[in-house]
Design a protein around this motif. Structure first.
Motif, short mmCIF file in Angstrom:
data_model
loop_
_atom_site.label_atom_id
_atom_site.label_comp_id
_atom_site.label_asym_id
_atom_site.label_seq_id
_atom_site.Cartn_x
_atom_site.Cartn_y
_atom_site.Cartn_z
N THR A 19 3.87 39.14 2.31
CA THR A 19 5.31 39.16 2.04
C THR A 19 6.10 38.61 3.23
O THR A 19 7.03 37.83 3.06
N LEU A 20 5.71 39.01 4.46
CA LEU A 20 6.39 38.52 5.67
C LEU A 20 6.20 37.01 5.84
O LEU A 20 7.13 36.29 6.19
N ILE A 21 4.97 36.57 5.59
CA ILE A 21 4.69 35.13 5.71
C ILE A 21 5.50 34.33 4.70
O ILE A 21 6.10 33.30 5.01
N ALA A 22 5.57 34.85 3.48
CA ALA A 22 6.34 34.16 2.43
C ALA A 22 7.83 34.12 2.77
O ALA A 22 8.49 33.10 2.59
N SER A 23 8.34 35.25 3.28
CA SER A 23 9.77 35.28 3.63
C SER A 23 10.07 34.34 4.79
O SER A 23 11.10 33.67 4.83
N ASN A 24 9.16 34.26 5.78
CA ASN A 24 9.33 33.32 6.91
C ASN A 24 9.33 31.87 6.43
O ASN A 24 10.12 31.05 6.90
N VAL A 64 16.34 26.72 6.50
CA VAL A 64 16.86 26.09 7.73
C VAL A 64 16.74 24.57 7.65
O VAL A 64 17.67 23.82 7.99
N LEU A 65 15.59 24.09 7.19
CA LEU A 65 15.40 22.63 7.05
C LEU A 65 16.38 22.05 6.03
O LEU A 65 16.94 20.95 6.25
N ALA A 66 16.60 22.77 4.95
CA ALA A 66 17.56 22.30 3.94
C ALA A 66 18.97 22.23 4.53
O ALA A 66 19.73 21.28 4.27
N LEU A 67 19.32 23.23 5.33
CA LEU A 67 20.64 23.23 5.98
C LEU A 67 20.77 22.07 6.95
O LEU A 67 21.82 21.43 7.03
N LEU A 68 19.71 21.78 7.72
CA LEU A 68 19.74 20.66 8.65
C LEU A 68 19.94 19.34 7.92
O LEU A 68 20.73 18.48 8.36
N LEU A 69 19.24 19.19 6.81
CA LEU A 69 19.40 17.97 6.02
C LEU A 69 20.82 17.86 5.46
O LEU A 69 21.42 16.78 5.43
N ALA A 70 21.37 19.00 5.03
CA ALA A 70 22.73 19.00 4.49
C ALA A 70 23.75 18.63 5.56
O ALA A 70 24.69 17.86 5.32
N VAL A 71 23.56 19.18 6.78
CA VAL A 71 24.48 18.86 7.89
C VAL A 71 24.39 17.37 8.24
O VAL A 71 25.41 16.71 8.48
N PHE A 72 23.19 16.83 8.28
CA PHE A 72 23.01 15.41 8.56
C PHE A 72 23.71 14.55 7.51
O PHE A 72 24.42 13.59 7.83
N ALA A 73 23.52 14.91 6.23
CA ALA A 73 24.15 14.14 5.15
C ALA A 73 25.67 14.23 5.22
O ALA A 73 26.38 13.24 5.02
N LEU A 74 26.18 15.43 5.53
CA LEU A 74 27.64 15.60 5.63
C LEU A 74 28.21 14.81 6.80
O LEU A 74 29.28 14.20 6.68
N SER A 75 27.51 14.81 7.95
CA SER A 75 28.02 14.06 9.11
C SER A 75 28.06 12.57 8.80
O SER A 75 28.98 11.86 9.23
#
Length: 202
Positions: free
Chosen positions: A4-9, A16-27
Motif C-alpha cells: 500500500t505504501l509503495i503504491a501510494s508513493n 508530481v511528474l504530471a504537475l511538472l509537465l503541466a507547469v512546463f506547458a503553462l509557462s
C-alpha cells in the motif's frame, strides 16, 4: 501494508511528474500569449523625416508671444505633440503629457503644435491649462512631418535628430516613444520583431 505504501508513493510521484509537465506547458503558453499581447507602440507612418534623420529647422511664433526654435542641437529632447482643440483623444492625453514632462524632468521639452485659427487655439490653451507648454501654429510644420492623423507625436533628441515618432492614442503608445529612444530602435514594434525577442517569447 508495504504494498500500500509503495503504491501510494508511486501515485504521488506520478502526480508530481504530471504537475511538472503541466507547469512546463503553462509557462510555454504564457510565453506565446505574451508575444501575442505584447505592448503596442506608437503607430509609425513611413512618411516625413525618418528616425535617425535630422529634424527640420523651424523658427515659429508662439501663442502668447515670442519665437520658438525647433530642430537643431539642444540641451534636452523635444516632444512635438500635434493636436487639435476638437480632438477628444488629444484632450485625453493632455494630463499624460504633463506627467511625462514631470517624469522626464529637465531632459524633456514638450511642444504643442497645430494649425488654424489663433484665437480658437488661444482659448483652448487657456481652458485646458496649457500655458506652461510652448504652443505653435504652423501648417508647414505638419506638412514637413506629414501628419495625417491626430494625435501624432515626434520625439527629437538633444542632437536634433528624430528618435521616435508615431500616432499615439494612449498612455502606452506615448510612453513607447521614450522606450524606443532608450532602446535605440525606431519603434517598439521593431524591437519586438527582432529574432532574439521572438525566441524569448516562444
Amino acid at each position: 501494508m508495504n504494498e500500500t505504501l509503495i503504491a501510494s508513493n508511486l501515485l504521488l510521484w506520478l502526480a508530481v511528474l504530471a504537475l511538472l509537465l503541466a507547469v512546463f506547458a503553462l509557462s510555454r503558453q504564457i510565453g506565446i500569449l505574451y508575444e501575442r499581447v505584447a505592448p503596442m507602440g506608437a503607430l509609425m507612418m513611413d512618411s516625413g523625416p525618418r528616425v535617425g534623420e535630422a529634424a527640420p529647422l523651424f523658427e515659429l511664433p508662439r501663442l502668447g508671444g515670442g519665437l520658438l526654435q525647433l530642430g537643431g542641437a539642444s540641451d534636452r529632447s523635444t516632444l512635438l505633440f500635434f493636436l487639435s482643440p476638437t480632438c477628444p483623444v488629444c484632450k485625453k492625453l493632455l494630463p499624460i503629457l504633463k506627467s511625462a514632462q514631470k517624469a522626464e524632468g529637465e531632459r524633456l521639452a514638450v511642444v504643442l503644435a497645430s494649425d488654424g485659427n489663433a484665437p480658437e487655439h488661444e482659448a483652448f490653451r487657456q481652458r485646458a491649462g496649457l500655458a506652461a507648454f510652448p504652443y505653435v501654429l504652423s501648417a508647414e510644420l505638419g506638412m514637413r512631418y506629414q501628419v495625417s492623423k491626430l494625435p501624432y507625436a515626434v520625439l527629437v533628441g538633444e542632437d536634433g535628430h528624430v528618435r521616435a515618432k508615431g500616432l499615439v492614442n494612449s498612455r502606452e503608445q506615448l510612453e513607447s516613444l521614450f522606450a524606443a529612444r532608450d532602446l535605440g530602435v525606431a519603434s517598439v514594434q521593431d524591437y519586438l520583431a527582432r529574432p532574439a525577442f521572438a525566441k524569448e517569447g516562444a
